[in-house]
Design a protein around this motif. Structure first.
Motif, PDB file in Angstrom:
ATOM      1  N   GLY A   1      55.754  60.674-105.975  1.00  0.00           N
ATOM      2  CA  GLY A   1      56.273  60.891-107.322  1.00  0.00           C
ATOM      3  C   GLY A   1      56.409  59.649-108.173  1.00  0.00           C
ATOM      4  N   LEU A   2      56.234  58.477-107.598  1.00  0.00           N
ATOM      5  CA  LEU A   2      56.343  57.245-108.384  1.00  0.00           C
ATOM      6  C   LEU A   2      55.144  57.116-109.323  1.00  0.00           C
ATOM      7  CD1 LEU A   2      57.926  54.610-108.894  1.00  0.00           C
ATOM      8  CD2 LEU A   2      56.511  53.538-107.107  1.00  0.00           C
ATOM      9  N   GLN A   3      55.425  56.945-110.627  1.00  0.00           N
ATOM     10  CA  GLN A   3      54.386  56.838-111.647  1.00  0.00           C
ATOM     11  C   GLN A   3      54.478  55.477-112.339  1.00  0.00           C
ATOM     12  OE1 GLN A   3      52.047  59.268-112.248  1.00  0.00           O
ATOM     13  NE2 GLN A   3      52.952  60.461-110.578  1.00  0.00           N
TER      14      GLN A   3
ATOM     15  N   SER B   1      67.576  42.116 -93.301  1.00  0.00           N
ATOM     16  CA  SER B   1      66.734  40.918 -93.153  1.00  0.00           C
ATOM     17  C   SER B   1      65.352  41.099 -93.756  1.00  0.00           C
ATOM     18  CB  SER B   1      66.597  40.558 -91.672  1.00  0.00           C
ATOM     19  OG  SER B   1      65.890  41.579 -90.967  1.00  0.00           O
ATOM     20  N   GLY B   2      65.015  42.307 -94.166  1.00  0.00           N
ATOM     21  CA  GLY B   2      63.717  42.563 -94.768  1.00  0.00           C
ATOM     22  C   GLY B   2      63.717  42.334 -96.269  1.00  0.00           C
ATOM     23  N   THR B   3      62.623  42.734 -96.907  1.00  0.00           N
ATOM     24  CA  THR B   3      62.472  42.610 -98.359  1.00  0.00           C
ATOM     25  C   THR B   3      62.609  44.004 -98.982  1.00  0.00           C
ATOM     26  OG1 THR B   3      60.973  40.731 -98.124  1.00  0.00           O
ATOM     27  CG2 THR B   3      60.944  41.898-100.239  1.00  0.00           C
ATOM     28  N   ARG B   4      63.527  44.129 -99.923  1.00  0.00           N
ATOM     29  CA  ARG B   4      63.770  45.425-100.566  1.00  0.00           C
ATOM     30  C   ARG B   4      63.127  45.453-101.945  1.00  0.00           C
ATOM     31  NH1 ARG B   4      67.885  49.547 -99.961  1.00  0.00           N
ATOM     32  NH2 ARG B   4      68.139  50.734-101.897  1.00  0.00           N
ATOM     33  N   LEU B   5      62.287  46.439-102.183  1.00  0.00           N
ATOM     34  CA  LEU B   5      61.674  46.662-103.487  1.00  0.00           C
ATOM     35  C   LEU B   5      62.351  47.855-104.141  1.00  0.00           C
ATOM     36  CD1 LEU B   5      57.855  46.406-102.594  1.00  0.00           C
ATOM     37  CD2 LEU B   5      59.346  44.593-103.438  1.00  0.00           C
ATOM     38  N   GLU B   6      62.781  47.657-105.376  1.00  0.00           N
ATOM     39  CA  GLU B   6      63.379  48.758-106.121  1.00  0.00           C
ATOM     40  C   GLU B   6      62.663  48.909-107.454  1.00  0.00           C
ATOM     41  OE1 GLU B   6      67.582  48.633-106.522  1.00  0.00           O
ATOM     42  OE2 GLU B   6      67.962  48.475-104.365  1.00  0.00           O
ATOM     43  N   PHE B   7      62.227  50.122-107.737  1.00  0.00           N
ATOM     44  CA  PHE B   7      61.541  50.433-108.988  1.00  0.00           C
ATOM     45  C   PHE B   7      62.493  51.270-109.841  1.00  0.00           C
ATOM     46  CE2 PHE B   7      58.438  49.851-105.665  1.00  0.00           C
ATOM     47  CZ  PHE B   7      57.490  49.035-106.252  1.00  0.00           C
ATOM     48  N   ARG B   8      62.674  50.848-111.100  1.00  0.00           N
ATOM     49  CA  ARG B   8      63.605  51.543-111.987  1.00  0.00           C
ATOM     50  C   ARG B   8      62.908  51.917-113.294  1.00  0.00           C
ATOM     51  NH1 ARG B   8      67.206  47.008-110.453  1.00  0.00           N
ATOM     52  NH2 ARG B   8      68.471  47.686-108.686  1.00  0.00           N
ATOM     53  N   GLY B   9      63.454  52.953-113.924  1.00  0.00           N
ATOM     54  CA  GLY B   9      62.912  53.416-115.190  1.00  0.00           C
ATOM     55  C   GLY B   9      63.803  53.036-116.354  1.00  0.00           C
TER      56      GLY B   9
ATOM     57  N   PRO C   1      67.108  54.695-111.165  1.00  0.00           N
ATOM     58  CA  PRO C   1      66.359  54.479-109.921  1.00  0.00           C
ATOM     59  C   PRO C   1      65.186  55.462-109.803  1.00  0.00           C
ATOM     60  CG  PRO C   1      68.729  54.595-109.512  1.00  0.00           C
ATOM     61  CD  PRO C   1      68.510  55.068-110.920  1.00  0.00           C
ATOM     62  N   LEU C   2      64.022  54.918-109.487  1.00  0.00           N
ATOM     63  CA  LEU C   2      62.838  55.749-109.300  1.00  0.00           C
ATOM     64  C   LEU C   2      62.431  55.818-107.832  1.00  0.00           C
ATOM     65  CD1 LEU C   2      60.660  54.491-112.299  1.00  0.00           C
ATOM     66  CD2 LEU C   2      62.087  56.538-112.209  1.00  0.00           C
ATOM     67  N   ALA C   3      62.424  54.670-107.179  1.00  0.00           N
ATOM     68  CA  ALA C   3      62.015  54.618-105.776  1.00  0.00           C
ATOM     69  C   ALA C   3      62.440  53.275-105.196  1.00  0.00           C
ATOM     70  CB  ALA C   3      60.506  54.806-105.634  1.00  0.00           C
ATOM     71  N   ALA C   4      62.583  53.241-103.875  1.00  0.00           N
ATOM     72  CA  ALA C   4      62.929  51.987-103.192  1.00  0.00           C
ATOM     73  C   ALA C   4      62.202  51.949-101.861  1.00  0.00           C
ATOM     74  CB  ALA C   4      64.438  51.873-102.990  1.00  0.00           C
ATOM     75  N   LEU C   5      61.966  50.733-101.390  1.00  0.00           N
ATOM     76  CA  LEU C   5      61.213  50.544-100.150  1.00  0.00           C
ATOM     77  C   LEU C   5      61.696  49.268 -99.478  1.00  0.00           C
ATOM     78  CD1 LEU C   5      58.726  51.669 -98.499  1.00  0.00           C
ATOM     79  CD2 LEU C   5      57.370  49.943 -99.711  1.00  0.00           C
TER      80      LEU C   5
END
Length: 356
Positions: free
Chosen positions: A45-47, A118-126, A131-135
Motif C-alpha cells: 500500500g505504500l505509494q 540496534s538496527g536502522t528504522r525507516l519511517e515514511f510519512r504523508g 504514518p504511512l509505513a515503517a521498516l
C-alpha cells in the motif's frame, strides 16, 4: 537435511555470530501463513506520491528527508538540498520489496539480526506527518558465507515490520541507502569558477600569492615575482582549473564554532572570472579527507565571446544554486585543492632557480 537447507542454516548461523539462533525447519514444516507471504510486498500500500517525509534512525543518529515544492531537503543540515536521485532510489526500493523468506524469531534473537533497536528504522510519512509505513533494516544477508562480510556485496537484507515483532523477513534488495549519515544524502552539486582571470591565495601559514592574465589565451603572471624567477605555467593552469567544477562531499552539522572548523583562521582563495563574477572560498581544518569550507559569489555576469549566449544560459541556471551555498559550512575533498594550496615557491619553474 538436504544440501539447500544446510546452506541456509550455515548462512543464518554465520550471520548471527555462530549459534545465537537456529532457524532450521524440517522440510514441509513451514506454516501455510508463512508460505502465503512469499513474494508479497513487504510494505503493501505504500505509494511514492503520498510520501512527504522519510526518517532514517540509527543508534545515536537520525536523518530526516523532507519534500518541498522545489525538491527534497535534509532537515538536520539546515534544509540543505538532498540528492533527489538517491531519495527516489530509496523510495522505489522500499515500495518494491518482496518477501523472499519468512522465519519466526524469539525476542532474544532479534538483536543477533539487528532487528531491534540496534538496527536502522525507516519511517515514511504523508501529509501532516501521517504514518504511512515503517521498516526495521537489519544485517546483510548472504547466500554463502563471505570471506569479509564488511566489504562483500550482500545478496539481500534481513528486515522486520514493527508490528510483527516475532517475524524476520529476508528481501533480495541490500538496501544500501538505509543510513542516517548525511554524506550519501546531500546534493553533491557545488560551484564552478569558469574562465578564471585572477586568483589570489592568502594563507596564514604560507603567505600570499596571485596569478593573473589579461585574456583567456594569454600567459599567466605571478605576483610577487622577483628577478630571476619564472612562473610554472602548467601549475598556474592547474590551480585555476581546480575551481572549474567543485563538488560537495558533505555538509557540516549546524552550530559548529569557527575554531572547531578552522574557519576562524582560514586559507582564503579569491577567483575572479572573465564573466565578471568573483568567488571567495575559505578553507579551514581537515575532517578526514575533506576540508571545512565556505563560499560566496559576487557580481553580475557579463558574458562576451562567440559562445556568449550558451554560457550566459548556463551561468543563469547555476547561480541560484551557488548563492544558496553561501553561509553553509561545506565539506569538500582535499584532493580538489592540491594545486591551489601551494606555497608561492611551489608555483615557480624549478628549471629556473628562484633568486631574490
Amino acid at each position: 537435511m538436504n544440501a539447500r537447507v544446510a546452506v541456509v542454516l550455515v548462512v543464518l548461523l554465520a550471520a548471527l555470530g555462530g549459534g545465537a539462533l537456529l532457524l532450521y525447519r524440517k522440510e514441509g514444516s513451514q506454516s501455510p501463513a508463512s508460505a502465503a507471504q512469499l513474494g508479497q510486498p513487504v510494505l503493501a500500500g505504500l505509494q511514492a506520491a503520498d510520501i512527504q517525509s522519510i526518517e532514517v534512525r540509527e543508534p545515536g543518529a537520525t536523518l530526516t528527508l523532507l519534500r518541498r515544492p522545489n525538491g527534497w531537503v535534509v532537515a538536520e543540515r539546515a534544509n540543505f538540498p538532498a540528492d533527489v536521485d538517491k531519495v527516489r532510489e530509496l523510495v522505489l526500493a522500499a515500495i518494491g520489496l518482496k518477501v523472499g523468506q519468512v522465519e519466526k524469531i524469539a525476542e532474544k534473537d532479534r538483536a543477533g539480526l539487528q532487528l531491534d533497536a540496534s538496527g536502522t528504522r525507516l519511517e515514511f510519512r504523508g501529509e501532516a506527518g501521517k504514518p504511512l509505513a515503517a521498516l526495521i533494516v537489519g544485517k546483510k544477508y548472504f547466500k554463502r558465507e563471505p570471506r569479509d562480510a564488511a566489504t562483500a556485496a550482500p545478496d539481500g537484507r534481513f528486515v522486520r515490520v514493527p508490528e510483527s515483532a516475532g517475524t524476520a523477513l529476508v528481501v533480495a534488495d541490500p538496501l544500501r541507502l538505509a543510513s542516517a549519515k548525511s554524506a550519501p544524502w546531500v546534493s553533491k552539486e557545488g560551484f564552478g569558477a569558469e574562465l578564471v582571470r585572477t586568483m589570489e591565495v592568502d594563507s596564514p601559514a604560507d603567505g600570499k600569492w596571485r596569478i593573473s592574465r589579461t585574456k583567456d589565451d594569454t600567459q599567466w603572471k605571478l605576483t610577487p615575482l622577483y628577478a630571476g624567477e619564472k612562473l610554472d605555467v602548467i601549475r598556474a593552469n592547474s590551480a585555476s582549473y581546480s575551481l572549474h567544477r567543485v563538488a560537495i562531499d558533505d555538509v557540516a552539522p549546524p552550530g559548529l564554532r569557527p575554531d572547531e572548523t578552522g574557519l576562524d583562521k582560514p586559507v582564503t582563495v579569491v577567483a575572479s572570472t572573465f564573466d565578471a563574477l568573483t568567488y571567495t572560498l575559505k578553507l579551514g581544518k581537515l575532517r578526514g579527507d575533506d576540508y571545512y569550507a565556505m563560499v560566496w559569489v559576487a557580481g553580475e555576469p557579463k558574458v562576451t565571446g562567440p559562445d556568449a549566449e550558451k554560457r550566459a544560459k548556463q551561468i543563469a541556471e547555476r547561480l541560484p544554486r551557488e548563492h544558496a551555498l553561501e553561509g553553509q559550512v561545506l565539506l569538500i575533498s582535499r584532493h580538489k585543492f592540491e594545486d591551489v594550496l601551494k606555497k608561492r615557491s611551489e608555483m615557480l619553474d624549478k628549471k629556473d632557480p628562484a633568486k631574490k
